[in-house]
Scaffold this motif. Sequence first.
Motif, PDB file in Angstrom:
ATOM      1  N   VAL A  12      -7.077 -19.640   1.156  1.00  0.00           N
ATOM      2  CA  VAL A  12      -7.114 -18.282   0.601  1.00  0.00           C
ATOM      3  C   VAL A  12      -7.740 -18.262  -0.787  1.00  0.00           C
ATOM      4  O   VAL A  12      -8.640 -17.482  -1.063  1.00  0.00           O
ATOM      5  N   GLU A  13      -7.261 -19.117  -1.684  1.00  0.00           N
ATOM      6  CA  GLU A  13      -7.729 -19.048  -3.075  1.00  0.00           C
ATOM      7  C   GLU A  13      -9.083 -19.708  -3.296  1.00  0.00           C
ATOM      8  O   GLU A  13      -9.870 -19.243  -4.101  1.00  0.00           O
ATOM      9  N   GLU A  57      -7.285 -12.312   2.899  1.00  0.00           N
ATOM     10  CA  GLU A  57      -8.436 -11.781   2.159  1.00  0.00           C
ATOM     11  C   GLU A  57      -8.059 -11.352   0.745  1.00  0.00           C
ATOM     12  O   GLU A  57      -8.791 -11.579  -0.201  1.00  0.00           O
ATOM     13  N   GLN A  58      -6.896 -10.720   0.589  1.00  0.00           N
ATOM     14  CA  GLN A  58      -6.491 -10.184  -0.712  1.00  0.00           C
ATOM     15  C   GLN A  58      -5.509 -11.093  -1.451  1.00  0.00           C
ATOM     16  O   GLN A  58      -4.891 -10.682  -2.427  1.00  0.00           O
ATOM     17  N   GLU A  59      -5.353 -12.307  -0.946  1.00  0.00           N
ATOM     18  CA  GLU A  59      -4.511 -13.319  -1.571  1.00  0.00           C
ATOM     19  C   GLU A  59      -3.063 -12.877  -1.749  1.00  0.00           C
ATOM     20  O   GLU A  59      -2.437 -13.133  -2.760  1.00  0.00           O
ATOM     21  N   VAL A  60      -2.513 -12.206  -0.757  1.00  0.00           N
ATOM     22  CA  VAL A  60      -1.103 -11.837  -0.773  1.00  0.00           C
ATOM     23  C   VAL A  60      -0.307 -13.057  -0.330  1.00  0.00           C
ATOM     24  O   VAL A  60      -0.502 -13.567   0.756  1.00  0.00           O
ATOM     25  N   VAL A  69       4.471 -15.237   5.390  1.00  0.00           N
ATOM     26  CA  VAL A  69       3.616 -14.054   5.279  1.00  0.00           C
ATOM     27  C   VAL A  69       3.511 -13.360   6.635  1.00  0.00           C
ATOM     28  O   VAL A  69       3.488 -12.131   6.715  1.00  0.00           O
ATOM     29  N   ALA A  70       3.497 -14.132   7.709  1.00  0.00           N
ATOM     30  CA  ALA A  70       3.464 -13.541   9.051  1.00  0.00           C
ATOM     31  C   ALA A  70       4.720 -12.722   9.312  1.00  0.00           C
ATOM     32  O   ALA A  70       4.655 -11.661   9.940  1.00  0.00           O
ATOM     33  N   ALA A  71       5.867 -13.187   8.850  1.00  0.00           N
ATOM     34  CA  ALA A  71       7.113 -12.429   9.017  1.00  0.00           C
ATOM     35  C   ALA A  71       7.005 -11.083   8.300  1.00  0.00           C
ATOM     36  O   ALA A  71       7.384 -10.041   8.846  1.00  0.00           O
ATOM     37  N   ALA A  72       6.460 -11.094   7.100  1.00  0.00           N
ATOM     38  CA  ALA A  72       6.263  -9.833   6.382  1.00  0.00           C
ATOM     39  C   ALA A  72       5.251  -8.961   7.117  1.00  0.00           C
ATOM     40  O   ALA A  72       5.390  -7.731   7.160  1.00  0.00           O
ATOM     41  N   ALA A  73       4.231  -9.570   7.719  1.00  0.00           N
ATOM     42  CA  ALA A  73       3.230  -8.809   8.470  1.00  0.00           C
ATOM     43  C   ALA A  73       3.851  -8.159   9.711  1.00  0.00           C
ATOM     44  O   ALA A  73       3.553  -7.000  10.016  1.00  0.00           O
ATOM     45  N   PRO A 111       5.930  -4.728   0.756  1.00  0.00           N
ATOM     46  CA  PRO A 111       5.207  -3.653   0.054  1.00  0.00           C
ATOM     47  C   PRO A 111       3.786  -4.043  -0.336  1.00  0.00           C
ATOM     48  O   PRO A 111       2.893  -3.200  -0.334  1.00  0.00           O
ATOM     49  N   ARG A 112       3.568  -5.316  -0.619  1.00  0.00           N
ATOM     50  CA  ARG A 112       2.214  -5.752  -0.973  1.00  0.00           C
ATOM     51  C   ARG A 112       1.283  -5.657   0.231  1.00  0.00           C
ATOM     52  O   ARG A 112       0.129  -5.233   0.096  1.00  0.00           O
ATOM     53  N   LEU A 113       1.781  -6.015   1.404  1.00  0.00           N
ATOM     54  CA  LEU A 113       0.969  -5.893   2.618  1.00  0.00           C
ATOM     55  C   LEU A 113       0.730  -4.435   2.976  1.00  0.00           C
ATOM     56  O   LEU A 113      -0.369  -4.049   3.375  1.00  0.00           O
ATOM     57  N   TYR A 114       1.756  -3.630   2.848  1.00  0.00           N
ATOM     58  CA  TYR A 114       1.627  -2.197   3.126  1.00  0.00           C
ATOM     59  C   TYR A 114       0.551  -1.589   2.215  1.00  0.00           C
ATOM     60  O   TYR A 114      -0.353  -0.890   2.684  1.00  0.00           O
TER      61      TYR A 114
END
Length: 139
Positions: A12-13, A57-60, A69-73, A111-114
Motif C-alpha cells: 500500500v505505502e 488505494e487510499q492507505e486506510v 481491514v477486510a472486517a471493516a470493509a 468510518p474511514r472506509l465509509y
Amino acid sequence: MRLCAAARKLRVELGLDVPLVRQDVIKTLLDGLNIGDGGTAVRTWRLARHLLAIADEQEVGSGTPRLTVAAAAVYTADRLIDGKQWTRQAVVDAATPEVELSVNKVARYHPRLYDAYVDTHGSDDPNAVLQPDAMITLE
C-alpha cells in the motif's frame, strides 16, 4: 499476522508488488457470518472487495493485517447495502478464528472506509458500484 500486516504496508505505502498473504479474506469473513449465497451475499461480497481496494488505494489501515481491514470493509458494506444484518461484534467473531481482532479496530476503520467510499463515488449509494441484478458466484 505480522507478516500479513508488513506485506500490506509494503504494497500500500510503497507500491511494491508484494503478494497477498491472505487471498480471499472477504469470503472467509462471509463464511464465518453464515451469509449464504443469495443476492445479498453477492452484493455484500462485491462491495466489501471494492471497499478493500479503496482501502489499499487510499492507505486506510496501512500496516494493519488484511483481515482486519477486510472486517471493516464487510461491516461497512453491510451498512451501505441497507442490510444492517451484523453488529461489529458479529464481524469480529467471524474473523477471530483467523486473526485476533477487536470491535475497536472495526470501529476505527469503518468510518474511514465509509468516507473513502463517499469521496470516491460522490455518494453512499452502493449502486455506484453494484448493478442490482448482477449475479456472480462466491469462489
